[in-house]
Design an enzyme around this catalytic site. Structure first.
Site, PDB file in Angstrom:
ATOM      1  N   GLU A   1       0.796  -1.192  -0.091  1.00 32.97           N
ATOM      2  CA  GLU A   1      -0.181  -0.010   0.075  1.00 32.97           C
ATOM      3  C   GLU A   1       1.005   1.359   0.021  1.00 32.97           C
ATOM      4  OE1 GLU A   1      -3.384  -0.187   2.799  1.00 32.97           O
ATOM      5  OE2 GLU A   1      -4.137  -1.938   1.860  1.00 32.97           O
TER       6      GLU A   1
ATOM      7  N   TYR B   1     -11.385  -4.409   0.492  1.00 33.87           N
ATOM      8  CA  TYR B   1     -12.257  -5.088   1.256  1.00 33.87           C
ATOM      9  C   TYR B   1     -13.677  -4.562   1.151  1.00 33.87           C
ATOM     10  CZ  TYR B   1      -8.000  -5.603   3.817  1.00 33.87           C
ATOM     11  OH  TYR B   1      -6.596  -6.179   4.405  1.00 33.87           O
TER      12      TYR B   1
ATOM     13  N   GLU C   1      -5.087  -8.561  -0.939  1.00 37.62           N
ATOM     14  CA  GLU C   1      -5.920  -8.389   0.480  1.00 37.62           C
ATOM     15  C   GLU C   1      -7.289  -8.320   0.186  1.00 37.62           C
ATOM     16  OE1 GLU C   1      -4.533  -5.462   3.182  1.00 37.62           O
ATOM     17  OE2 GLU C   1      -2.350  -5.857   2.886  1.00 37.62           O
TER      18      GLU C   1
HETATM   19  O1  AHR Z   1      -5.470  -6.176   6.540  1.00 35.13           O
HETATM   20  C1  AHR Z   1      -5.114  -5.028   7.470  1.00 35.13           C
HETATM   21  C2  AHR Z   1      -4.493  -3.945   6.766  1.00 35.13           C
HETATM   22  O2  AHR Z   1      -5.259  -3.339   5.687  1.00 35.13           O
HETATM   23  C3  AHR Z   1      -3.268  -4.221   6.235  1.00 35.13           C
HETATM   24  O3  AHR Z   1      -2.250  -3.747   7.089  1.00 35.13           O
HETATM   25  C4  AHR Z   1      -3.154  -3.105   4.895  1.00 35.13           C
HETATM   26  O4  AHR Z   1      -2.439  -3.557   4.139  1.00 35.13           O
HETATM   27  C5  AHR Z   1      -4.452  -2.928   4.607  1.00 35.13           C
HETATM   28  O5  AHR Z   1      -4.958  -1.569   4.505  1.00 35.13           O
END
Ligand code: AHR
Length: 501
Positions: free
Chosen positions: A182, A250, A305
């Site tokens: 990131e 996410y 992720e």
């Molecule tokens: O998974 C939690 C966090 O989410 C990680 O450290 C980061 O890469 C993302 O923002």
């Protein structure tokens, strides 16, 4: 594959085998363990002196559970933590290791007792490929190139000799390397142009040493729909320095109001699923950019992720990201994995965030107890797709509607394994309605099917330390197979995996 909305409440799937269909890389089923909350310390690692049965300090029940889902790779040590981590602080005698303050996650002081040897030996015990995330944000080119040499060089060199002094004769042969994490945010708030240059510099000094598989370098990728990030990286990084470009997304309702992990409404569920299904559009658009600069499909898209993110469980440290895992998470997992499978010509790896006690975990621990979550069981059911050949499908699905908004209710993917078995994974995300799915398999020579289902009475249902086996896969019989056509009645919010022989 974009699902088409069906006219009636019946979903229809046409399976269309082709000669050039891709292999669904098992690495799509990858995991992620960050130094975050109770993921490493008091999660994986309880220490050798613990009364919890362990192997070199890592709890045995977790090792067994992860082996049972054939965990193909494990990313470590972060996440945001990776760009604060100095690997040399985690080698050598434990009593001599300096501490580190985990500035991103809870401000806790860690003693570095879990370091490179612990992690790579754990990967060996798991039979999984390590994926090391290098520190670009606060590290140096030398630090990262030395790490590669330390774990991969078999000859005589300062780092290989140091590894031997620390008790490990043979290199571990680490193939997968993240070059920062990131970088647009916690990794250093960089512009893509600046990072692309930095990436070129770091990647140049990373050598495979004695790793016969070579190095697989992954550039820190876009935050969701930041398509410009991918464009700049693809344009500015020479192909000989790059094997994969990452993407993080996410399933979150609203970053400022993420909602409860367990006590959520149907509206919140709907919004979570909308965010989860957005992954398909994200992949389509990032891949379109990659196609432009890499029409030969030599660089992979790595979703390192993904998962659901809610408010932490009440009473837990807000920096530890500890959340329960319900049937909603099973829906995210089933639908996301179907999306990755269907994009397996370009998506070659994905990492669920995270393995234990953090975000959409597959396992939760409390003292010597460990429970497996609905997400765990989806991954277990989907192991049949690991390294199988994708069977492309055309899907027509009814809508899941709520308050005038709609989502495709059914998601699906199919594959054929090396033994010739066909597998179809179906997810019905509708919170209230059973759906009937017909699958035309007349082009395949299948005689019979068996099936497994993951379902429960309420979307909010979950496994708990008091009731650890509430949700588990069960045998499923509510389907007919006649003249090459399968008809399945799939209950609301459930995952079904069928096996055809
Ligand atoms: O998974 C939690 C966090 O989410 C990680 O450290 C980061 O890469 C993302 O923002």
């Amino acid at each position: 594959m974009q699902p088409i909305q069906a006219q009636n409440s019946q979903a229809n799937i046409q399976v269309k085998p082709t000669d050039d269909a891709p292999i669904i890389s098992k690495h799509i089923y990858g995991h992620f363990a960050e130094h975050l909350g109770r993921s490493i310390y008091d999660g994986f690692y309880v220490g050798k002196a613990s009364t919890i049965p362990n192997t070199d300090g890592v709890r045995n029940d977790l090792i067994e559970a992860l082996k049972a889902i054939k965990i193909p790779n494990l990313r470590w040590p972060g996440g945001c933590f990776a760009d604060t981590y100095h690997w040399m602080d985690g080698i050598g005698a434990q009593e001599d290791r300096p501490a580190i303050v985990n500035t991103w996650w809870g401000g806790v002081t860690e003693d570095n007792s879990f370091g490179t040897h612990n992690f790579l030996n754990l990967c060996e015990a798991l039979g999984t490929e390590p994926y090391l995330a290098g520190n670009v944000g606060s590290g140096t080119v030398k630090e990262l190139s030395d790490w590669v040499q330390y774990v991969n060089h078999n000859g005589t060199s300062p780092m290989a000799d140091l590894r031997r002094e620390n008790g490990r004769e043979n290199p571990w042969e680490v193939t997968y390397w993240g070059v920062g994490n990131e970088m647009w945010g916690c990794g250093g708030n960089m512009t893509p142009e600046y990072y692309a240059n930095l990436y070129r510099q770091y990647a140049t000094f990373m050598s495979a040493w004695d790793n016969k598989a070579g190095l697989y370098r992954i550039a820190s990728g876009a935050n969701g729909s930041d398509y410009n990030w991918t464009e700049v990286l693809m344009k500015n990084i020479p192909k000989n320095l790059l094997e994969g470009v990452a993407l993080h997304h996410y399933s979150v309702i609203d970053w400022n109001n993420k909602g409860s992990d367990v006590a959520f409404t149907e509206e919140q569920y709907f919004t979570t699923m909308k965010s989860a299904l957005f992954m398909d559009e994200l992949i389509n658009k990032h891949v379109a950019i990659m196609d432009k600069y890499d029409p030969q499909n030599e660089i992979d898209l790595i979703v390192d992720e993904w998962g659901g993110w809610y408010e932490v469980q009440e009473g837990t440290n807000p920096g530890f990201l500890y959340q329960q895992n319900t049937m909603r998470d099973a829906m995210i997992a089933g639908a996301s994995l179907n999306i990755f499978n269907n994009h397996s010509n370009r998506v070659k790896m994905a990492n669920l965030a995270q393995t234990v006690n953090v975000l959409q975990a597959v396992a939760l621990t409390k003292g010597d107890q460990m429970i497996l979550t609905p997400t765990y069981y989806v991954l277990k059911m989907y192991t049949v797709h690991h390294d199988a050949t994708l069977l492309p499908i055309e899907l027509k699905t009814p809508d899941y509607t709520l308050n005038g908004d709609k989502l495709p209710a059914i998601s699906a993917s199919a594959s054929k394994d090396a033994a010739g078995k066909t597998h179809i994974s179906l997810v019905n995300i509708d919170a209230k309605k059973e759906n009937t799915v017909t699958v035309d398999l007349s082009k395949l020579n299948i005689k019979d099917f068996t099936a497994t289902i993951l379902s429960s009475d309420k979307l909010q249902d979950h496994n708990s330390f008091e009731n650890p086996n509430k949700i588990q896969p069960k045998s499923f019989k509510d389907f007919k197979f006649k003249k090459g056509v399968l008809e399945i009645k799939i209950p609301a919010f459930s995952v079904v995996v069928l096996e055809g022989n």
